[in-house]
Design a protein around this motif. Sequence first.
Motif, mmCIF file in Angstrom:
data_model
loop_
_atom_site.group_PDB
_atom_site.id
_atom_site.type_symbol
_atom_site.label_atom_id
_atom_site.label_comp_id
_atom_site.label_asym_id
_atom_site.label_seq_id
_atom_site.Cartn_x
_atom_site.Cartn_y
_atom_site.Cartn_z
ATOM 1 N N UNK A 81 0.836 -1.200 0.000
ATOM 2 C CA UNK A 81 0.000 0.000 0.000
ATOM 3 C C UNK A 81 0.871 1.250 0.000
ATOM 4 N N UNK A 140 -10.700 -0.661 1.407
ATOM 5 C CA UNK A 140 -9.599 -1.613 1.448
ATOM 6 C C UNK A 140 -9.660 -2.428 2.754
ATOM 7 N N UNK A 163 -12.969 -9.013 -0.192
ATOM 8 C CA UNK A 163 -12.229 -9.710 -1.239
ATOM 9 C C UNK A 163 -13.131 -10.076 -2.412
ATOM 10 N N UNK A 192 -12.699 2.283 -10.415
ATOM 11 C CA UNK A 192 -12.394 0.915 -10.022
ATOM 12 C C UNK A 192 -11.770 0.867 -8.631
ATOM 13 N N UNK A 196 -13.697 -1.097 -5.910
ATOM 14 C CA UNK A 196 -13.114 -2.437 -5.773
ATOM 15 C C UNK A 196 -11.685 -2.410 -5.212
ATOM 16 N N UNK A 198 -8.071 -2.581 -3.513
ATOM 17 C CA UNK A 198 -6.768 -3.082 -3.964
ATOM 18 C C UNK A 198 -6.831 -4.144 -5.041
ATOM 19 N N UNK A 199 -7.825 -5.027 -4.989
ATOM 20 C CA UNK A 199 -7.918 -6.065 -6.016
ATOM 21 C C UNK A 199 -8.249 -5.407 -7.360
ATOM 22 N N UNK A 201 -7.465 -2.334 -8.060
ATOM 23 C CA UNK A 201 -6.250 -1.589 -8.415
ATOM 24 C C UNK A 201 -5.228 -2.513 -9.067
ATOM 25 N N UNK A 202 -5.104 -3.727 -8.538
ATOM 26 C CA UNK A 202 -4.173 -4.696 -9.131
ATOM 27 C C UNK A 202 -4.588 -4.986 -10.581
ATOM 28 N N UNK A 216 -5.227 3.564 -7.490
ATOM 29 C CA UNK A 216 -4.591 3.651 -6.173
ATOM 30 C C UNK A 216 -5.110 4.842 -5.371
#
Lengths: 238, 124
Positions: A81, A140, A163, A192, A196, A198-199, A201-202, A216
Motif C-alpha cells: 500500500x 480496502x 475480497x 475501479x 473495488x 486493492x484487487x 487496483x491490481x 490507487x
Amino acid sequence: MTDPLLIWSYLESGPLLWLTATLVAYWIGDRIFRLSRGKPWFNPVLLSVIVLGTLLLATGTPYETYFEGAQFVHFMLGPATVSLALPLHANLRRVRKAALPMALALLAGSLTAVVSALGLAWLLGADFGLLASLAPKSATAPVAIGISEKLGGDPAMTAVLVLMTGMIGAIAVTPMLNALGLRDWRGRGFATGVAAHGVGTARALQVNPTAGAFAGIGMGMNAVLTGLLAPLVLQLFR
Amino acid sequence: MPAIVSGIITLLLFQLCGEVISRMFSLPLPGPVLAMVAMVIGMALSERLLALIRPVASFLLQNLSLLFVPVGVGAVARLSDLSAHALAIGVSLIGSTLLAICVGALTFEHVARLTGNVDEEEEA
C-alpha cells in the motif's frame, strides 16, 4: 522410512507448507491468466483461492493453520500500500489537474456502493449483523475490518466480502466499461479503485498504467470516505 | 548494504510511522494509507528517496494480486455463513460493485468533459 503421517503432522505444524502452497497456487493462477492473454475471468486471485480452498477442504486443514503460513504473504499488503506512492508520484501533475472530476466521482461511487449494497441485501432479507459486515465492503481490507468492528459486524466476514467485491470488480470492469464506451483511463481506474479497492487496483495496473495510478488514489480516498459514510447509511436500515 | 534492503527498511519505517500516527490521533485513515501520502510528498522532495524505493515498490506492485490470496482463502472458513445468505450476499455484492464502478466512471468522464478537463498526456 518415516511414516508419512508423521511427516504430514510435522508439516502441518509449521508455516512452510502453506506458505509454499500459497505461492505455488498463485504461480499456477498467474500462468493460466497469462495463457488466457489477460482474460478477466481467469483472475489470478480467484484461481488461487479456488485451488487453495479445495486443498484445505480436501485435507481438512483449518483456516487458522493455513494462515500461519500465509501470514507472511498477507503482511506484505501494508508495504505494498505504501508502494502505491510510486505510480501516484509519477502521475502527480495529472492527478492534481483532475481534482474536481475525482472528488465528484468519489462521492458518487462511494455512496452508490454503500447504499446499493445495503439496499439490495436488506430487500433480500439480510439481518442487521450481515448489513453491518457488508457496509464497508468497498473499502480496502484493513480499513473495512476496522469499520465493521465499530458497526457491530463480523470482521472476518467483512474481510471475505471485501475480497469478493474486489474480485467481482476486477472481473467485470473491463468488459463493462468498454460496453459503456468510456475511454478516459483516469476515470476508469479511479472508479475501479473506489468500488473495488486493492484487487481492482491490481487489475487496473495490469490493464493500463494510468488507470493503475488513479485506481490507487481512488482506493485511498474511499478508505477515508467509507469510514464516514458507512455508519450514516447503516442507520437507515436499523 | 544492498540497495534492496535499504528500500525495504524505508518502506517499513514509513508504514511504522503511519501506524503510530494513525493510532495516536485515532484517525479514520489506516497507517499504510497515511504512509503512502507521506511517501508521495517525500518522493516529490527527494530524488534519492524515489530511487531508493523504486525497485522494491515496483516488485511489490507487480505482484499485488498475490497479497490478497490469504484473505480470499478465508472464504473457506466462512462457507456456512456465506451459503446461508448466498442470495442476499451474491446479489448485493455483484449489483452494488458493478453499479458503483459505472456511476463513478460515468461521473468522472462527464465532469471532465463539462469542465474541459482532458488528459493530454494519454494518447488514445
